[in-house]
Write a protein that holds these residues in place. Structure first.
Motif, PDB file in Angstrom:
ATOM      1  N   VAL A 147      32.799  49.479   6.487  1.00 46.38           N
ATOM      2  CA  VAL A 147      31.620  48.621   6.653  1.00 46.38           C
ATOM      3  C   VAL A 147      31.784  47.813   7.933  1.00 46.38           C
ATOM      4  CG1 VAL A 147      31.221  48.454   4.178  1.00 46.38           C
ATOM      5  CG2 VAL A 147      32.587  46.705   5.319  1.00 46.38           C
ATOM      6  N   PRO A 148      30.687  47.479   8.624  1.00 51.88           N
ATOM      7  CA  PRO A 148      30.782  46.641   9.822  1.00 51.88           C
ATOM      8  C   PRO A 148      31.162  45.210   9.462  1.00 51.88           C
ATOM      9  CG  PRO A 148      28.653  47.784   9.677  1.00 51.88           C
ATOM     10  CD  PRO A 148      29.315  47.930   8.359  1.00 51.88           C
ATOM     11  N   GLU A 149      31.873  44.555  10.370  1.00 52.54           N
ATOM     12  CA  GLU A 149      32.319  43.188  10.105  1.00 52.54           C
ATOM     13  C   GLU A 149      31.167  42.192  10.086  1.00 52.54           C
ATOM     14  OE1 GLU A 149      35.019  42.130  13.212  1.00 52.54           O
ATOM     15  OE2 GLU A 149      33.574  42.534  14.817  1.00 52.54           O
ATOM     16  N   THR A 150      29.999  42.598  10.594  1.00 47.93           N
ATOM     17  CA  THR A 150      28.851  41.690  10.642  1.00 47.93           C
ATOM     18  C   THR A 150      27.970  41.773   9.397  1.00 47.93           C
ATOM     19  OG1 THR A 150      27.631  43.392  11.863  1.00 47.93           O
ATOM     20  CG2 THR A 150      28.747  41.701  13.164  1.00 47.93           C
ATOM     21  N   THR A 151      28.337  42.611   8.433  1.00 50.82           N
ATOM     22  CA  THR A 151      27.547  42.732   7.202  1.00 50.82           C
ATOM     23  C   THR A 151      27.591  41.418   6.425  1.00 50.82           C
ATOM     24  OG1 THR A 151      28.161  45.059   7.072  1.00 50.82           O
ATOM     25  CG2 THR A 151      27.184  44.079   5.103  1.00 50.82           C
ATOM     26  N   THR A 152      26.434  40.960   5.938  1.00 53.14           N
ATOM     27  CA  THR A 152      26.426  39.734   5.146  1.00 53.14           C
ATOM     28  C   THR A 152      27.031  39.988   3.769  1.00 53.14           C
ATOM     29  OG1 THR A 152      24.226  40.115   4.207  1.00 53.14           O
ATOM     30  CG2 THR A 152      24.338  38.964   6.328  1.00 53.14           C
ATOM     31  N   LEU A 153      27.563  38.939   3.176  1.00 53.62           N
ATOM     32  CA  LEU A 153      28.176  39.078   1.856  1.00 53.62           C
ATOM     33  C   LEU A 153      27.154  39.493   0.805  1.00 53.62           C
ATOM     34  CD1 LEU A 153      30.578  35.997   1.748  1.00 53.62           C
ATOM     35  CD2 LEU A 153      31.047  38.334   2.487  1.00 53.62           C
ATOM     36  N   ASP A 154      25.935  39.002   0.944  1.00 56.11           N
ATOM     37  CA  ASP A 154      24.879  39.356  -0.001  1.00 56.11           C
ATOM     38  C   ASP A 154      24.600  40.857   0.049  1.00 56.11           C
ATOM     39  OD1 ASP A 154      23.032  38.713  -1.960  1.00 56.11           O
ATOM     40  OD2 ASP A 154      21.402  38.479  -0.534  1.00 56.11           O
ATOM     41  N   ASP A 155      24.458  41.387   1.266  1.00 59.65           N
ATOM     42  CA  ASP A 155      24.214  42.831   1.424  1.00 59.65           C
ATOM     43  C   ASP A 155      25.411  43.637   0.950  1.00 59.65           C
ATOM     44  OD1 ASP A 155      21.710  42.405   2.458  1.00 59.65           O
ATOM     45  OD2 ASP A 155      22.349  42.501   4.559  1.00 59.65           O
ATOM     46  N   GLN A 156      26.614  43.165   1.264  1.00 60.75           N
ATOM     47  CA  GLN A 156      27.804  43.921   0.875  1.00 60.75           C
ATOM     48  C   GLN A 156      27.967  43.963  -0.636  1.00 60.75           C
ATOM     49  OE1 GLN A 156      29.711  45.792   2.943  1.00 60.75           O
ATOM     50  NE2 GLN A 156      30.423  46.533   0.967  1.00 60.75           N
ATOM     51  N   MET A 157      27.661  42.874  -1.315  1.00 62.38           N
ATOM     52  CA  MET A 157      27.754  42.876  -2.771  1.00 62.38           C
ATOM     53  C   MET A 157      26.778  43.888  -3.367  1.00 62.38           C
ATOM     54  SD  MET A 157      27.627  39.685  -5.465  1.00 62.38           S
ATOM     55  CE  MET A 157      25.975  39.172  -5.008  1.00 62.38           C
ATOM     56  N   ARG A 158      25.560  43.938  -2.808  1.00 67.47           N
ATOM     57  CA  ARG A 158      24.597  44.927  -3.305  1.00 67.47           C
ATOM     58  C   ARG A 158      25.087  46.348  -3.049  1.00 67.47           C
ATOM     59  NH1 ARG A 158      20.419  41.134  -1.739  1.00 67.47           N
ATOM     60  NH2 ARG A 158      20.385  42.003   0.373  1.00 67.47           N
ATOM     61  N   GLN A 159      25.732  46.565  -1.886  1.00 65.59           N
ATOM     62  CA  GLN A 159      26.254  47.894  -1.582  1.00 65.59           C
ATOM     63  C   GLN A 159      27.370  48.277  -2.552  1.00 65.59           C
ATOM     64  OE1 GLN A 159      25.255  50.246   0.619  1.00 65.59           O
ATOM     65  NE2 GLN A 159      23.506  48.910   1.075  1.00 65.59           N
ATOM     66  N   ARG A 169      26.665  34.357   5.323  1.00 71.43           N
ATOM     67  CA  ARG A 169      28.052  34.588   5.713  1.00 71.43           C
ATOM     68  C   ARG A 169      28.340  36.082   5.794  1.00 71.43           C
ATOM     69  NH1 ARG A 169      32.063  32.131   2.237  1.00 71.43           N
ATOM     70  NH2 ARG A 169      33.292  31.964   4.147  1.00 71.43           N
ATOM     71  N   THR A 170      29.268  36.445   6.658  1.00 73.52           N
ATOM     72  CA  THR A 170      29.591  37.853   6.889  1.00 73.52           C
ATOM     73  C   THR A 170      30.946  38.199   6.285  1.00 73.52           C
ATOM     74  OG1 THR A 170      30.629  37.384   9.034  1.00 73.52           O
ATOM     75  CG2 THR A 170      28.244  37.835   9.022  1.00 73.52           C
ATOM     76  N   VAL A 171      31.200  39.500   6.141  1.00 77.89           N
ATOM     77  CA  VAL A 171      32.468  39.952   5.559  1.00 77.89           C
ATOM     78  C   VAL A 171      33.640  39.559   6.451  1.00 77.89           C
ATOM     79  CG1 VAL A 171      31.374  41.864   4.343  1.00 77.89           C
ATOM     80  CG2 VAL A 171      32.250  42.230   6.642  1.00 77.89           C
TER      81      VAL A 171
END
Length: 433
Positions: free
Chosen positions: A295-307, A209-211
């Protein structure tokens, strides 16, 4: 003649051979069921505790095609040879009628003792059977490997004619799918509670899923105008239920920073205390704001949480491919996808997003995401074309419907209960029989 011929030494040797072949067939059948049904996770746990049989079973399951090929080859050899011996024995005893008797007797024996019985036991204790049988199966598969390799080549050649390609070690289901399936079955059987299922599935879905799907849309973002007076800025920050607020200059699209309530209060306190205090009028918000994080709207939630964890921040502004502001997302938003709604003493008490009416209709806020709706109702609205239920209705209707209009699609009936300008704010949904 039957007494003098049938029960001689050849009869007993043949009977003993059939008995041993049936045991071998039962071993192969049980091993096949045990090894294919055994959970890799449970076998890994057993192997980590020093169970060598489990280690051997894991090694066999790495190449399922080779494993199944070897077991089936051994099983068929045992069954065919046992049937041939029985046919020869009964033919000698009964003549031509012995073929029919041998077929009937061997079908019963193979079905009961070489198929149903061992497979029933193996399916109830798959890991135990796999651990016990795997060393011998591994040896047999190794011995039969030349024949198995030839069979594999023939099978792959035939499958290629139908456009199918199989590689060794290919898993029929990914680990993710296995866990999701196990949770669904556990919930349907009452073993796993819905709350626990939703949390585990929420954690598993973060990578898919994405942001964009969970962000707060820009229309709902509370912002501070950099041109406002210090008193107004302080009042707005104190009245807000949020600790971080974006700051814009000129127009809302022009975000110059993010202000934290603590930083604002520290700056105000410094200006209003002491003998040489300059007063609140000297406050400059540009000196207090933090650099905005986009952040880009296409970033996955998993990647965004790590960021978020790597940058030690909880707040990001979401932009599209053109750099235009689309919304904002926080670490709390991502965590809520796992544990559910998180509230504190400063959160505003809002009306529930979902209300079940007496007539069976479910009244919801149109901005409710399809994922949240499905989790709340255990229904299965598709979320491929839209993030919100209102967006799904507009997509399917190919228009912005008026209040009172009804639509039926995906097995549900949708009625527009309330509309504000171009937004569907309230919807009634009912499952169709």
């Amino acid at each position: 003649m039957m007494d003098t011929f049938t029960f001689d030494l050849a009869f007993w040797l043949t009977s003993g051979g059939i008995f041993l072949l049936l045991i071998s067939s039962g071993f192969f059948s049980g091993s096949e069921t045990g090894l294919t049904a055994a959970s890799r996770g449970k076998l890994r746990n057993m192997a980590d505790k020093g169970n060598r049989g489990a280690q051997s079973a894991l090694a066999l399951k790495e190449d399922n095609e080779r494993l199944i090929g070897g077991i089936l080859l051994g099983n068929n050899l045992a069954n065919i040879l046992a049937t041939s011996l029985a046919t020869a024995m009964f033919t000698r005893a009964l003549g031509e009628g012995g073929v029919a008797v041998a077929t009937l007797v061997m079908t019963l024996l193979v079905l009961i003792f070489a198929e149903v019985l061992p497979k029933t036991y193996a399916i109830t204790n798959p890991e135990r059977v796999a651990a016990i049988a795997s060393p011998l199966v591994r040896l047999i598969v190794t011995v039969l490997s030349p024949a198995v390799a030839a069979v594999r080549l023939i099978v792959r050649a035939v499958l290629r004619l139908f456009g199918l390609r199989i590689e060794a070690g290919d898993a029929m289901l990914s680990v993710h799918e296995e866990i999701v399936g196990a949770l669904s079955i556990g919930h349907s059987e009452g073993v796993v509670e819905k709350e626990h299922r939703d949390r585990l599935l929420g954690a598993l879905d973060l990578g898919d899923r994405t942001v964009e799907e969970i962000m707060l849309h820009r229309s709902g973002i509370e912002m501070i105008d950099a041109a406002a007076s210090p008193e107004d800025i302080l009042s707005q920050a104190l009245q807000s239920s949020h600790t971080r607020l974006p700051v814009f200059q000129g127009e809302p699209e022009n975000i110059i920073g993010v202000i934290h309530a603590k930083d604002l209060l520290r700056a105000m306190d410094k200006l209003t205390r002491g003998a040489d205090a300059e007063g609140m009028a000297a406050f400059e918000i540009r000196k207090v704001v933090m650099t905005p994080y986009f952040v880009p709207e296409t970033t996955t939630l998993d990647d965004q949480m790590r960021q978020f964890l790597r940058r030690h921040t909880h707040f990001a502004l979401v932009v599209d491919e053109y750099g235009a502001l689309q919304g904002l997302i926080t670490l709390e938003d991502i965590l809520e996808e796992i544990v559910g709604e998180i509230t504190d003493e400063f959160d505003v008490n809002e009306a529930p997003e979902l209300v079940t009416e007496a007539d069976g209709n479910v009244l919801i806020d149109g901005a409710m995401t399809i994922r949240d709706f499905n989790r709340a109702t255990d229904w299965t609205l598709p979320d491929d074309e839209a993030n919100t239920v209102a967006g799904l209705v507009i997509h399917e209707a190919q228009m912005i419907p008026a209040v009172g209009q009804c639509f039926s699609f995906h097995g549900f009936r949708f009625e527009v209960a309330q509309r504000e300008q171009n937004r569907l704010t309230k919807l009634k949904i009912r499952r169709l029989n």
